[in-house]
Design an enzyme around this catalytic site. Sequence first.
Site, PDB file in Angstrom:
ATOM      1  N   ILE A 107      29.048 -38.609  -8.317  1.00 57.64           N
ATOM      2  CA  ILE A 107      28.145 -38.308  -7.195  1.00 57.64           C
ATOM      3  C   ILE A 107      28.123 -39.496  -6.226  1.00 57.64           C
ATOM      4  O   ILE A 107      28.103 -39.323  -5.009  1.00 57.64           O
ATOM      5  CB  ILE A 107      26.728 -37.970  -7.698  1.00 57.64           C
ATOM      6  CG1 ILE A 107      26.799 -36.833  -8.727  1.00 57.64           C
ATOM      7  CG2 ILE A 107      25.824 -37.558  -6.530  1.00 57.64           C
ATOM      8  CD1 ILE A 107      25.484 -36.542  -9.427  1.00 57.64           C
TER       9      ILE A 107
ATOM     10  N   PHE B 173      22.505 -44.931  -8.277  1.00 54.88           N
ATOM     11  CA  PHE B 173      23.148 -43.979  -9.191  1.00 54.88           C
ATOM     12  C   PHE B 173      23.467 -44.616 -10.543  1.00 54.88           C
ATOM     13  O   PHE B 173      23.604 -43.912 -11.529  1.00 54.88           O
ATOM     14  CB  PHE B 173      24.496 -43.506  -8.620  1.00 54.88           C
ATOM     15  CG  PHE B 173      24.407 -42.668  -7.385  1.00 54.88           C
ATOM     16  CD1 PHE B 173      24.025 -41.343  -7.462  1.00 54.88           C
ATOM     17  CD2 PHE B 173      24.721 -43.195  -6.138  1.00 54.88           C
ATOM     18  CE1 PHE B 173      23.958 -40.552  -6.329  1.00 54.88           C
ATOM     19  CE2 PHE B 173      24.660 -42.421  -5.000  1.00 54.88           C
ATOM     20  CZ  PHE B 173      24.271 -41.106  -5.096  1.00 54.88           C
TER      21      PHE B 173
ATOM     22  N   SER C 203      16.912 -35.999 -12.386  1.00 55.46           N
ATOM     23  CA  SER C 203      17.605 -34.839 -12.941  1.00 55.46           C
ATOM     24  C   SER C 203      16.626 -33.703 -13.190  1.00 55.46           C
ATOM     25  O   SER C 203      15.445 -33.939 -13.490  1.00 55.46           O
ATOM     26  CB  SER C 203      18.250 -35.268 -14.254  1.00 55.46           C
ATOM     27  OG  SER C 203      18.639 -34.134 -14.986  1.00 55.46           O
TER      28      SER C 203
ATOM     29  N   TYR D 181      18.467 -39.771 -22.776  1.00 55.48           N
ATOM     30  CA  TYR D 181      18.925 -39.787 -21.382  1.00 55.48           C
ATOM     31  C   TYR D 181      17.843 -39.205 -20.467  1.00 55.48           C
ATOM     32  O   TYR D 181      17.455 -39.810 -19.457  1.00 55.48           O
ATOM     33  CB  TYR D 181      20.230 -38.979 -21.242  1.00 55.48           C
ATOM     34  CG  TYR D 181      20.521 -38.599 -19.824  1.00 55.48           C
ATOM     35  CD1 TYR D 181      21.008 -39.532 -18.926  1.00 55.48           C
ATOM     36  CD2 TYR D 181      20.247 -37.303 -19.358  1.00 55.48           C
ATOM     37  CE1 TYR D 181      21.230 -39.192 -17.606  1.00 55.48           C
ATOM     38  CE2 TYR D 181      20.467 -36.955 -18.037  1.00 55.48           C
ATOM     39  CZ  TYR D 181      20.954 -37.897 -17.174  1.00 55.48           C
ATOM     40  OH  TYR D 181      21.164 -37.564 -15.862  1.00 55.48           O
TER      41      TYR D 181
ATOM     42  N   LYS E 129      15.287 -40.838 -17.275  1.00 59.46           N
ATOM     43  CA  LYS E 129      15.043 -40.307 -15.915  1.00 59.46           C
ATOM     44  C   LYS E 129      13.542 -40.133 -15.680  1.00 59.46           C
ATOM     45  O   LYS E 129      13.030 -40.484 -14.610  1.00 59.46           O
ATOM     46  CB  LYS E 129      15.797 -38.989 -15.708  1.00 59.46           C
ATOM     47  CG  LYS E 129      17.309 -39.160 -15.709  1.00 59.46           C
ATOM     48  CD  LYS E 129      17.774 -40.062 -14.568  1.00 59.46           C
ATOM     49  CE  LYS E 129      19.243 -40.359 -14.586  1.00 59.46           C
ATOM     50  NZ  LYS E 129      19.638 -41.429 -13.653  1.00 59.46           N
TER      51      LYS E 129
ATOM     52  N   GLY F 179      19.791 -27.995 -27.828  1.00 57.16           N
ATOM     53  CA  GLY F 179      19.150 -28.638 -26.678  1.00 57.16           C
ATOM     54  C   GLY F 179      19.342 -27.911 -25.357  1.00 57.16           C
ATOM     55  O   GLY F 179      18.722 -28.279 -24.362  1.00 57.16           O
TER      56      GLY F 179
END
Length: 339
Positions: A14, A82, A126, A151, A155, A298
Site C-alpha cells: 500500500i 504504514f 484495519s 496483529y 491496530k 478466525g
Amino acid sequence: MGSNILVTGGAGFIGSHTVVALSEAGFNPVIIDDFSNSNASVLAGLRDILGRDVPCYAEDCNQYNLLRKILHENRIEGVIHFAAYKAVGESMQEPLTYYRNNLGSLITLLDAMLAEGVSNLIFSSSCTVYGDPDTPPVTEETPIKPPASVYGNTKQIGEEIIRDVCQAKSLKAVSLRYFNPIGAHPSAAIGELPKGVPNNLVPYITQTAAGLRPELTIFGGDYPTPDGTCIRDYIHVMDLAEAHVSALRHTLSYPETRYYNTFNLGSGKGHSVMELVLLFEKISGLALPSRIGERRAGDVMAVWADVQKSANMLGWKTKRTLEEALQDAWRWQQKLNNL
Ligand code: UDP
C-alpha cells in the site's frame, strides 16, 4: 512546491502505491523502509512510473534520533505511517515481536513528530477492529470488538494511542480502516510481493493461475451467505492510495491544532470468494483449479464498509471496479513470472 511527506513502510504494497498517488497530487514523498518485508526492486518500479527517484532511507523507523533528523532535514509536514508487521498467524506466535515493532515504532514516531513540530499523521488501521459484525455494512460508529489476533490488537491499541495524543498535544491525525486492498498499479511496475505462500485471497488466485500453486482452497463453503462463501469488501490499491492523499489534505487544512478521526476505506460493496474466483476466470480466460476446504480459524463471515463518512468528509470514493482490480493483479503476476 508541494509539501514533503514522510511515508514509513513506503516500499510496501500500500505504501508504494501511495507514494505514486502523492507524487501525482503534487506532494514530495520521502520513504523510510527497512525492507524486512519489501523489496528494493520497488524503488525501480517507482522510478519507471514517476520518471524520477523517490528519496528513500533504508532504515528501521523505530529510531528516535534518526526520525528527528529525517523530519528536520526534509522539512516534513506530514507522515503516513504504514510501517508494521502484518501477518496474522505469525502475530499469534510472536506477540512481543509484533507489539514491539508495531507499537514501539508508532510511539517513537509520535515522540519524534512532537519534538519536531510535525503535526499531521495518517495511520494505517484495519477493518479487523470491527471483528465479526452483527449487521454489515459497518460504519465508523459500529462498536469495535475484542481483537481476534495480536496483529488486530496492535491496530486497535495504535488507534487509541494516537487518539490520546491528539487530545493532549498539537497533533492532527486520522486512522484509516482498510478493508481488503487488492490489485496493482495498471502499469504493472509495482504490485503486491507476498513473502512465501500468500495468506491473502487475490495473490493466491493469481499465483495459482500462474502455475505456482496447484490449486486454490476456498476456506469454507457452508457459511450462511448466498453462495456459502465469505463476503469481503475488496478495494483497488490505487483507490486506497488516493484516499491517503484526501486524508492528508483533510488534516493539513483542518483549522484546529488538535484533531482525531477515523475513516473506513472500502468500496462499500461486499463480494463473495466464489464471485471473485468466477470473475477472475472470466477476465483471464483461464479455469482456476480450486476446491472448497475447511473454514479458516478466525475468519469472519461477512463484512463490508459504509463509506458515507469518507465520501462526505474526505471527498473521496472509489473509482475503479473489482474487474479492473483483478485485471491489474493478474497483469502484475504475469509480469513477475514472464507469462
Ligand atoms: N480465502 C480463501 N482462500 C485463501 C485465502 C483467503 O478462501 O487461500 C478467503 C478468506 O477465507 C476470506 C477471503 O478469502 O473470506 C479474504 O481473505 P484474505 O486473507 O485475503 O483477507 P482477510 O479478509 O482475511 O483480511
